[in-house]
Write a protein that holds these residues in place. Structure first.
Motif, PDB file in Angstrom:
ATOM      1  N   GLU A  16     -32.777  27.456  79.036  1.00 35.73           N
ATOM      2  CA  GLU A  16     -32.074  26.424  78.277  1.00 35.73           C
ATOM      3  C   GLU A  16     -30.594  26.401  78.649  1.00 35.73           C
ATOM      4  OE1 GLU A  16     -32.772  26.808  74.076  1.00 35.73           O
ATOM      5  OE2 GLU A  16     -34.936  26.955  74.366  1.00 35.73           O
ATOM      6  N   GLU A  17     -30.011  27.570  78.807  1.00 34.90           N
ATOM      7  CA  GLU A  17     -28.607  27.659  79.182  1.00 34.90           C
ATOM      8  C   GLU A  17     -28.383  27.067  80.573  1.00 34.90           C
ATOM      9  OE1 GLU A  17     -25.379  31.215  79.502  1.00 34.90           O
ATOM     10  OE2 GLU A  17     -26.970  31.446  78.014  1.00 34.90           O
ATOM     11  N   ILE A  18     -29.304  27.354  81.495  1.00 33.51           N
ATOM     12  CA  ILE A  18     -29.212  26.801  82.845  1.00 33.51           C
ATOM     13  C   ILE A  18     -29.281  25.279  82.797  1.00 33.51           C
ATOM     14  CG2 ILE A  18     -30.483  26.554  85.019  1.00 33.51           C
ATOM     15  CD1 ILE A  18     -31.197  29.537  84.740  1.00 33.51           C
ATOM     16  N   THR A  19     -30.205  24.751  82.009  1.00 33.44           N
ATOM     17  CA  THR A  19     -30.361  23.308  81.882  1.00 33.44           C
ATOM     18  C   THR A  19     -29.082  22.677  81.330  1.00 33.44           C
ATOM     19  OG1 THR A  19     -32.720  23.596  81.510  1.00 33.44           O
ATOM     20  CG2 THR A  19     -31.767  21.483  80.871  1.00 33.44           C
ATOM     21  N   GLN A  20     -28.506  23.301  80.308  1.00 35.86           N
ATOM     22  CA  GLN A  20     -27.272  22.773  79.729  1.00 35.86           C
ATOM     23  C   GLN A  20     -26.137  22.806  80.745  1.00 35.86           C
ATOM     24  OE1 GLN A  20     -26.710  25.216  76.279  1.00 35.86           O
ATOM     25  NE2 GLN A  20     -28.299  24.194  75.095  1.00 35.86           N
ATOM     26  N   LEU A  21     -26.029  23.898  81.498  1.00 38.20           N
ATOM     27  CA  LEU A  21     -24.969  23.999  82.507  1.00 38.20           C
ATOM     28  C   LEU A  21     -25.147  22.956  83.601  1.00 38.20           C
ATOM     29  CD1 LEU A  21     -24.597  27.871  82.834  1.00 38.20           C
ATOM     30  CD2 LEU A  21     -22.903  26.274  81.933  1.00 38.20           C
ATOM     31  N   LYS A  22     -26.391  22.739  84.015  1.00 42.65           N
ATOM     32  CA  LYS A  22     -26.645  21.720  85.043  1.00 42.65           C
ATOM     33  C   LYS A  22     -26.257  20.330  84.539  1.00 42.65           C
ATOM     34  CE  LYS A  22     -30.073  23.825  88.016  1.00 42.65           C
ATOM     35  NZ  LYS A  22     -31.381  23.716  88.629  1.00 42.65           N
ATOM     36  N   GLU A  23     -26.568  20.050  83.253  1.00 48.10           N
ATOM     37  CA  GLU A  23     -26.200  18.753  82.688  1.00 48.10           C
ATOM     38  C   GLU A  23     -24.683  18.591  82.656  1.00 48.10           C
ATOM     39  OE1 GLU A  23     -28.117  18.681  78.889  1.00 48.10           O
ATOM     40  OE2 GLU A  23     -30.105  18.344  79.754  1.00 48.10           O
ATOM     41  N   MET A  67     -15.161  20.113  93.478  1.00 43.62           N
ATOM     42  CA  MET A  67     -16.462  19.952  94.135  1.00 43.62           C
ATOM     43  C   MET A  67     -16.931  21.274  94.736  1.00 43.62           C
ATOM     44  SD  MET A  67     -17.397  16.969  93.418  1.00 43.62           S
ATOM     45  CE  MET A  67     -18.745  16.547  94.470  1.00 43.62           C
ATOM     46  N   LYS A  68     -15.995  22.036  95.298  1.00 38.90           N
ATOM     47  CA  LYS A  68     -16.345  23.349  95.845  1.00 38.90           C
ATOM     48  C   LYS A  68     -16.831  24.270  94.733  1.00 38.90           C
ATOM     49  CE  LYS A  68     -14.350  27.331  98.192  1.00 38.90           C
ATOM     50  NZ  LYS A  68     -13.113  27.976  98.584  1.00 38.90           N
ATOM     51  N   ASP A  69     -16.119  24.262  93.599  1.00 43.91           N
ATOM     52  CA  ASP A  69     -16.524  25.079  92.453  1.00 43.91           C
ATOM     53  C   ASP A  69     -17.892  24.654  91.929  1.00 43.91           C
ATOM     54  OD1 ASP A  69     -14.161  26.478  92.657  1.00 43.91           O
ATOM     55  OD2 ASP A  69     -13.168  25.432  90.980  1.00 43.91           O
ATOM     56  N   ILE A  70     -18.122  23.367  91.882  1.00 46.81           N
ATOM     57  CA  ILE A  70     -19.415  22.861  91.399  1.00 46.81           C
ATOM     58  C   ILE A  70     -20.539  23.316  92.327  1.00 46.81           C
ATOM     59  CG2 ILE A  70     -20.793  20.743  91.142  1.00 46.81           C
ATOM     60  CD1 ILE A  70     -18.250  19.438  89.970  1.00 46.81           C
ATOM     61  N   ARG A  71     -20.319  23.268  93.646  1.00 45.04           N
ATOM     62  CA  ARG A  71     -21.350  23.731  94.588  1.00 45.04           C
ATOM     63  C   ARG A  71     -21.628  25.219  94.396  1.00 45.04           C
ATOM     64  NH1 ARG A  71     -18.848  19.946  97.986  1.00 45.04           N
ATOM     65  NH2 ARG A  71     -17.411  21.500  98.837  1.00 45.04           N
ATOM     66  N   ARG A  76     -25.196  29.463  92.224  1.00 41.44           N
ATOM     67  CA  ARG A  76     -25.432  30.596  91.316  1.00 41.44           C
ATOM     68  C   ARG A  76     -26.514  30.260  90.293  1.00 41.44           C
ATOM     69  NH1 ARG A  76     -19.829  32.254  89.021  1.00 41.44           N
ATOM     70  NH2 ARG A  76     -21.145  33.618  87.764  1.00 41.44           N
ATOM     71  N   LEU A  77     -26.480  29.045  89.767  1.00 37.20           N
ATOM     72  CA  LEU A  77     -27.510  28.629  88.803  1.00 37.20           C
ATOM     73  C   LEU A  77     -28.900  28.629  89.434  1.00 37.20           C
ATOM     74  CD1 LEU A  77     -25.783  25.740  86.834  1.00 37.20           C
ATOM     75  CD2 LEU A  77     -26.462  27.959  85.955  1.00 37.20           C
ATOM     76  N   ASP A  78     -28.977  28.184  90.684  1.00 37.61           N
ATOM     77  CA  ASP A  78     -30.263  28.193  91.383  1.00 37.61           C
ATOM     78  C   ASP A  78     -30.788  29.613  91.551  1.00 37.61           C
ATOM     79  OD1 ASP A  78     -30.289  25.448  91.546  1.00 37.61           O
ATOM     80  OD2 ASP A  78     -29.489  25.384  93.601  1.00 37.61           O
ATOM     81  N   LYS A  79     -29.888  30.551  91.870  1.00 38.43           N
ATOM     82  CA  LYS A  79     -30.294  31.954  92.000  1.00 38.43           C
ATOM     83  C   LYS A  79     -30.782  32.501  90.661  1.00 38.43           C
ATOM     84  CE  LYS A  79     -27.264  33.188  95.861  1.00 38.43           C
ATOM     85  NZ  LYS A  79     -26.093  33.989  96.264  1.00 38.43           N
ATOM     86  N   ILE A  80     -30.059  32.174  89.593  1.00 39.47           N
ATOM     87  CA  ILE A  80     -30.463  32.624  88.256  1.00 39.47           C
ATOM     88  C   ILE A  80     -31.811  32.029  87.881  1.00 39.47           C
ATOM     89  CG2 ILE A  80     -29.899  32.490  85.791  1.00 39.47           C
ATOM     90  CD1 ILE A  80     -26.928  32.647  86.623  1.00 39.47           C
ATOM     91  N   GLU A  81     -32.011  30.764  88.219  1.00 37.95           N
ATOM     92  CA  GLU A  81     -33.281  30.110  87.924  1.00 37.95           C
ATOM     93  C   GLU A  81     -34.435  30.784  88.669  1.00 37.95           C
ATOM     94  OE1 GLU A  81     -34.839  25.568  87.336  1.00 37.95           O
ATOM     95  OE2 GLU A  81     -33.429  25.953  88.967  1.00 37.95           O
TER      96      GLU A  81
END
Length: 189
Positions: A16-23, A67-71, A76-81
């Motif tokens: 859920e946290e990952i989903t919120q961060l992605k949004e 944009m660099k920070d977002i990438r 990192r979110l993908d790795k956590i997922e």
């Protein structure tokens, strides 16, 4: 079992946290894109060109950095997922292993505390149509089996059974399809 339930709960909270961060990242990215498209056309024309140039340079630096920070955050979110997925799989494997040699027997009457099985009179006189023996499935596998049986009815598959997993077969000559998750059913369509 408590540990697996706790792991599942923590895993779901992480998801859920990952989903919120992605949004939030998507909102920020959209805001940056809109802002960059607007550019400096909305500024008063009375300001000097030098000031506008400096503002534009600062904005470009900010956009590039953002944009660099977002990438990086997205990576990192993908790795956590992926870690969450592997934890989910490990919990499912542990749970499946703990259920592996269990069976459920339905139709046997409840016994009193001091009764023995010989007092139940099962060996010779119990009608066999009353007794049902099933593999003891994990809740996830029970749900998958339930959905597979519904799928069998709708898609006119001849067989649906459980033997170290949920299996489907269209007819006597077709190959057996092993289902590991609900998405496997949707991929059959």
């Amino acid at each position: 079992m408590v540990a697996t339930k706790q792991l599942r709960k923590e895993n779901e909270e992480l998801r859920e946290e990952i989903t919120q961060l992605k949004e939030k990242l998507d909102e920020i990215s959209l805001g940056l894109k809109v802002a960059s498209q607007k550019g400096t056309t909305t500024l008063d024309q009375t300001k000097s060109i030098e000031f506008l140039s400096n503002q534009h340079d600062d904005f470009v630096k900010f956009t590039t950095t953002a944009m660099k920070d977002i990438r990086e955050i997205t990576t990192r979110l993908d790795k956590i997922e992926k870690k969450c997925d592997s934890i989910t799989q490990a919990v499912d494997d542990i749970e499946s292993y703990s259920y592996r040699y269990n069976i459920k027997i339905h139709g046997v009457p409840m016994t009193a505390e001091n009764e023995s099985t010989s007092q139940l009179d099962l060996p010779g006189s119990a009608p066999l149509n009353r007794l049902s023996i099933y593999d003891h499935l994990t809740p996830k596998q029970q749900n998958l089996f339930y959905e597979a049986k519904k799928y069998r009815e709708v898609k006119q598959y001849k067989y649906c059974w459980v033997k170290q997993g949920v299996l489907l077969r269209k007819n006597d000559s077709s190959t057996v399809i092993k289902l590991n998750k609900l998405e496997d059913l949707t991929s059959l369509q």
